[in-house]
Motif scaffolding. Structure first.
Motif, PDB file in Angstrom:
ATOM      1  N   TYR A  34      -6.095   9.174   2.355  1.00 30.81           N
ATOM      2  CA  TYR A  34      -5.713   8.224   3.396  1.00 30.81           C
ATOM      3  C   TYR A  34      -4.624   7.271   2.902  1.00 30.81           C
ATOM      4  CZ  TYR A  34      -9.677   9.746   6.206  1.00 30.81           C
ATOM      5  OH  TYR A  34     -10.552  10.497   6.953  1.00 30.81           O
ATOM      6  N   GLY A  35      -4.512   7.122   1.582  1.00 29.70           N
ATOM      7  CA  GLY A  35      -3.497   6.222   1.046  1.00 29.70           C
ATOM      8  C   GLY A  35      -2.127   6.846   0.893  1.00 29.70           C
ATOM      9  N   LYS A  36      -2.035   8.183   0.975  1.00 22.59           N
ATOM     10  CA  LYS A  36      -0.763   8.862   0.733  1.00 22.59           C
ATOM     11  C   LYS A  36       0.313   8.403   1.700  1.00 22.59           C
ATOM     12  CE  LYS A  36       1.923  12.339  -0.783  1.00 22.59           C
ATOM     13  NZ  LYS A  36       2.381  12.542  -2.160  1.00 22.59           N
ATOM     14  N   LYS A  37      -0.039   8.288   2.971  1.00 26.27           N
ATOM     15  CA  LYS A  37       0.960   7.953   3.992  1.00 26.27           C
ATOM     16  C   LYS A  37       1.304   6.470   3.979  1.00 26.27           C
ATOM     17  CE  LYS A  37      -0.302   8.269   8.317  1.00 26.27           C
ATOM     18  NZ  LYS A  37      -0.641   8.868   9.627  1.00 26.27           N
ATOM     19  N   ASN A  38       0.337   5.645   3.605  1.00 22.18           N
ATOM     20  CA  ASN A  38       0.533   4.204   3.734  1.00 22.18           C
ATOM     21  C   ASN A  38       0.725   3.477   2.402  1.00 22.18           C
ATOM     22  OD1 ASN A  38       0.063   4.250   6.610  1.00 22.18           O
ATOM     23  ND2 ASN A  38      -2.098   4.603   6.135  1.00 22.18           N
ATOM     24  N   GLY A  39       0.729   4.203   1.287  1.00 26.20           N
ATOM     25  CA  GLY A  39       0.796   3.560  -0.017  1.00 26.20           C
ATOM     26  C   GLY A  39       2.160   2.990  -0.343  1.00 26.20           C
ATOM     27  N   ASP A  40       2.184   1.945  -1.161  1.00 23.35           N
ATOM     28  CA  ASP A  40       3.434   1.376  -1.645  1.00 23.35           C
ATOM     29  C   ASP A  40       3.172   0.645  -2.955  1.00 23.35           C
ATOM     30  OD1 ASP A  40       2.207  -1.014  -0.933  1.00 23.35           O
ATOM     31  OD2 ASP A  40       3.405  -1.284   0.878  1.00 23.35           O
ATOM     32  N   TRP A  41       4.223   0.112  -3.562  1.00 27.13           N
ATOM     33  CA  TRP A  41       4.105  -0.539  -4.865  1.00 27.13           C
ATOM     34  C   TRP A  41       3.207  -1.771  -4.808  1.00 27.13           C
ATOM     35  CZ3 TRP A  41       4.485   0.843  -9.605  1.00 27.13           C
ATOM     36  CH2 TRP A  41       4.617  -0.097 -10.618  1.00 27.13           C
ATOM     37  N   LEU A  42       3.248  -2.511  -3.711  1.00 27.58           N
ATOM     38  CA  LEU A  42       2.393  -3.688  -3.593  1.00 27.58           C
ATOM     39  C   LEU A  42       0.925  -3.294  -3.658  1.00 27.58           C
ATOM     40  CD1 LEU A  42       1.995  -6.713  -3.151  1.00 27.58           C
ATOM     41  CD2 LEU A  42       2.179  -6.299  -0.681  1.00 27.58           C
ATOM     42  N   LEU A  43       0.553  -2.216  -2.986  1.00 23.12           N
ATOM     43  CA  LEU A  43      -0.828  -1.744  -3.033  1.00 23.12           C
ATOM     44  C   LEU A  43      -1.226  -1.382  -4.455  1.00 23.12           C
ATOM     45  CD1 LEU A  43      -3.464  -0.806  -1.680  1.00 23.12           C
ATOM     46  CD2 LEU A  43      -2.352   1.400  -1.260  1.00 23.12           C
ATOM     47  N   ILE A  44      -0.334  -0.707  -5.167  1.00 25.40           N
ATOM     48  CA  ILE A  44      -0.628  -0.303  -6.540  1.00 25.40           C
ATOM     49  C   ILE A  44      -0.797  -1.526  -7.437  1.00 25.40           C
ATOM     50  CG2 ILE A  44       0.363   0.806  -8.588  1.00 25.40           C
ATOM     51  CD1 ILE A  44       1.544   2.913  -6.681  1.00 25.40           C
ATOM     52  N   THR A  45       0.136  -2.485  -7.353  1.00 31.37           N
ATOM     53  CA  THR A  45       0.041  -3.658  -8.224  1.00 31.37           C
ATOM     54  C   THR A  45      -1.187  -4.499  -7.896  1.00 31.37           C
ATOM     55  OG1 THR A  45       1.554  -4.884  -6.754  1.00 31.37           O
ATOM     56  CG2 THR A  45       2.519  -3.794  -8.669  1.00 31.37           C
ATOM     57  N   PHE A  46      -1.525  -4.615  -6.624  1.00 32.42           N
ATOM     58  CA  PHE A  46      -2.725  -5.361  -6.258  1.00 32.42           C
ATOM     59  C   PHE A  46      -3.965  -4.644  -6.780  1.00 32.42           C
ATOM     60  CE2 PHE A  46      -6.160  -6.798  -3.501  1.00 32.42           C
ATOM     61  CZ  PHE A  46      -5.981  -8.179  -3.551  1.00 32.42           C
ATOM     62  N   GLY A  47      -3.968  -3.307  -6.669  1.00 33.67           N
ATOM     63  CA  GLY A  47      -5.095  -2.538  -7.177  1.00 33.67           C
ATOM     64  C   GLY A  47      -5.290  -2.725  -8.673  1.00 33.67           C
ATOM     65  N   TRP A  48      -4.185  -2.714  -9.423  1.00 34.58           N
ATOM     66  CA  TRP A  48      -4.290  -2.918 -10.873  1.00 34.58           C
ATOM     67  C   TRP A  48      -4.708  -4.343 -11.209  1.00 34.58           C
ATOM     68  CZ3 TRP A  48      -4.710   0.292 -14.818  1.00 34.58           C
ATOM     69  CH2 TRP A  48      -4.314   1.620 -14.633  1.00 34.58           C
ATOM     70  N   GLY A  49      -4.248  -5.307 -10.426  1.00 33.43           N
ATOM     71  CA  GLY A  49      -4.669  -6.687 -10.651  1.00 33.43           C
ATOM     72  C   GLY A  49      -6.169  -6.847 -10.496  1.00 33.43           C
ATOM     73  N   MET A  50      -6.706  -6.297  -9.426  1.00 34.50           N
ATOM     74  CA  MET A  50      -8.144  -6.379  -9.215  1.00 34.50           C
ATOM     75  C   MET A  50      -8.906  -5.511 -10.224  1.00 34.50           C
ATOM     76  SD  MET A  50      -8.659  -8.636  -6.912  1.00 34.50           S
ATOM     77  CE  MET A  50      -7.304  -9.437  -7.824  1.00 34.50           C
ATOM     78  N   ALA A  51      -8.276  -4.440 -10.703  1.00 34.74           N
ATOM     79  CA  ALA A  51      -8.900  -3.616 -11.735  1.00 34.74           C
ATOM     80  C   ALA A  51      -9.141  -4.434 -13.001  1.00 34.74           C
ATOM     81  CB  ALA A  51      -8.009  -2.411 -12.048  1.00 34.74           C
ATOM     82  N   VAL A  52      -8.145  -5.194 -13.396  1.00 43.67           N
ATOM     83  CA  VAL A  52      -8.294  -6.038 -14.588  1.00 43.67           C
ATOM     84  C   VAL A  52      -9.346  -7.113 -14.350  1.00 43.67           C
ATOM     85  CG1 VAL A  52      -7.125  -7.680 -16.101  1.00 43.67           C
ATOM     86  CG2 VAL A  52      -5.969  -5.564 -15.420  1.00 43.67           C
ATOM     87  N   THR A  53      -9.321  -7.733 -13.171  1.00 43.96           N
ATOM     88  CA  THR A  53     -10.315  -8.760 -12.847  1.00 43.96           C
ATOM     89  C   THR A  53     -11.729  -8.236 -13.010  1.00 43.96           C
ATOM     90  OG1 THR A  53      -8.874  -9.970 -11.326  1.00 43.96           O
ATOM     91  CG2 THR A  53     -11.235 -10.207 -10.996  1.00 43.96           C
ATOM     92  N   MET A  54     -12.029  -7.102 -12.405  1.00 45.73           N
ATOM     93  CA  MET A  54     -13.380  -6.555 -12.447  1.00 45.73           C
ATOM     94  C   MET A  54     -13.747  -6.106 -13.861  1.00 45.73           C
ATOM     95  SD  MET A  54     -14.046  -7.301  -9.485  1.00 45.73           S
ATOM     96  CE  MET A  54     -13.120  -7.696  -8.001  1.00 45.73           C
ATOM     97  N   GLY A  55     -12.763  -5.564 -14.575  1.00 41.61           N
ATOM     98  CA  GLY A  55     -13.020  -5.160 -15.956  1.00 41.61           C
ATOM     99  C   GLY A  55     -13.358  -6.346 -16.847  1.00 41.61           C
ATOM    100  N   VAL A  56     -12.646  -7.451 -16.665  1.00 42.18           N
ATOM    101  CA  VAL A  56     -12.921  -8.656 -17.459  1.00 42.18           C
ATOM    102  C   VAL A  56     -14.314  -9.196 -17.157  1.00 42.18           C
ATOM    103  CG1 VAL A  56     -12.256 -11.074 -17.823  1.00 42.18           C
ATOM    104  CG2 VAL A  56     -10.499  -9.292 -17.777  1.00 42.18           C
ATOM    105  N   TYR A  57     -14.688  -9.210 -15.891  1.00 41.85           N
ATOM    106  CA  TYR A  57     -16.033  -9.677 -15.529  1.00 41.85           C
ATOM    107  C   TYR A  57     -17.106  -8.818 -16.200  1.00 41.85           C
ATOM    108  CZ  TYR A  57     -15.130 -13.313 -12.026  1.00 41.85           C
ATOM    109  OH  TYR A  57     -14.779 -14.476 -11.391  1.00 41.85           O
ATOM    110  N   VAL A  58     -16.954  -7.504 -16.160  1.00 45.49           N
ATOM    111  CA  VAL A  58     -17.940  -6.618 -16.775  1.00 45.49           C
ATOM    112  C   VAL A  58     -17.999  -6.848 -18.275  1.00 45.49           C
ATOM    113  CG1 VAL A  58     -18.449  -4.205 -17.323  1.00 45.49           C
ATOM    114  CG2 VAL A  58     -17.851  -4.842 -14.986  1.00 45.49           C
ATOM    115  N   ALA A  59     -16.834  -6.888 -18.920  1.00 47.41           N
ATOM    116  CA  ALA A  59     -16.792  -7.069 -20.367  1.00 47.41           C
ATOM    117  C   ALA A  59     -17.419  -8.402 -20.779  1.00 47.41           C
ATOM    118  CB  ALA A  59     -15.351  -6.993 -20.854  1.00 47.41           C
ATOM    119  N   GLY A  60     -17.065  -9.463 -20.061  1.00 42.11           N
ATOM    120  CA  GLY A  60     -17.585 -10.780 -20.396  1.00 42.11           C
ATOM    121  C   GLY A  60     -19.090 -10.870 -20.232  1.00 42.11           C
ATOM    122  N   SER A  61     -19.630 -10.204 -19.222  1.00 48.29           N
ATOM    123  CA  SER A  61     -21.080 -10.261 -18.989  1.00 48.29           C
ATOM    124  C   SER A  61     -21.851  -9.562 -20.093  1.00 48.29           C
ATOM    125  CB  SER A  61     -21.421  -9.640 -17.632  1.00 48.29           C
ATOM    126  OG  SER A  61     -21.305  -8.231 -17.673  1.00 48.29           O
TER     127      SER A  61
END
Length: 237
Positions: A34-61
């Motif tokens: 579903y993301g193929k048609k609507n994807g763009d660089w902003l979506l990718i960068t936001f996804g990676w930003g939230m990826a780091v956020t969630m990873g830091v929370y898991v690691a810290g806990s």
């Protein structure tokens, strides 16, 4: 026990980071998602930003400092901000976690990998990084610059695993991705690049293209150099 907590925290935190990060790349680039048609660089960068956020929370806990990045671990150790005795455990956790995260993304997207040829989006940059224009000197400088900015701001946040600070780190990743990341895909993290690149190389992924190991020294060395420069500046400020 603290060393084991650090290892597990970095492993699971980096695992989560790559699942979200490589996952958003595949969701944007592979056929019949579903993301193929609507994807763009902003979506990718936001996804990676939230990826780091969630990873830091898991690691810290779990009890690690949420580095999730050899460039952070090595730079802090080199300037006395992190004990060398914990470096190996952190690095192992980061690289193993990145590999396992990429492997899970391969399983999740396997049907879409089967229907996507390299020319249509089945390539190593869903998992690792490649430059938009191949120029080793400037690609290397891009990784140094992006990592320098990332780690310098990160150091000024203090303990970034507490409260809402992981979200600040995520938005920092988003900002770097939008401003400096479009030249090389902003690895800014050797484990984030090499773990998934190895997974792409050795796992039975259908229709896969070259893993481009000839480029891989840049996302390994560039972030480490950028991290060392950032930490040096932090120490003398």
């Amino acid at each position: 026990m603290k060393i084991m907590n650090g290892f597990l925290g970095e492993l699971l935190g980096t695992f989560v980071l790559i699942v979200f990060g490589a996952g958003v790349n595949c969701g944007v680039n592979l056929n019949k998602t579903y993301g193929k048609k609507n994807g763009d660089w902003l979506l990718i960068t936001f996804g990676w930003g939230m990826a780091v956020t969630m990873g830091v929370y898991v690691a810290g806990s779990i009890g690690s400092l949420g580095h999730l990045n050899p460039a952070v671990t090595i730079a802090e150790a080199a300037f006395g901000l992190f004990p060398w005795s914990k470096v190996v455990a952190y690095l192992l956790g980061q690289f193993i976690g990145a590999f396992l995260g990429a492997a899970l993304v391969v399983v999740h997207y396997y049907p879409h990998l089967k229907v996507t040829k390299p020319e249509d989006g089945n390539h190593v940059s869903n998992f690792a990084t490649l430059p938009a224009i191949s120029n080793p000197l400037f690609n290397f400088l891009s990784e140094i610059i992006a990592t320098f900015i990332f780690i310098y701001v990160l150091l000024n946040l203090g303990n970034f695993t507490v409260g809402l600070k992981p979200f600040i780190v995520g938005f920092l990743i988003l900002a770097i991705g939008m401003s400096l990341g479009t030249t090389t895909g902003y690895a800014i993290n050797p484990a984030r690049d090499w773990g998934p690149r190895l997974a792409y190389s050795i796992l039975p992924i259908p229709n896969k293209d070259s893993s481009h190991w000839e480029y891989a020294w840049i996302p390994m060395v560039g972030p480490i150099v950028g991290g060392l420069l950032a930490t040096a500046l932090f120490k003398i400020q």
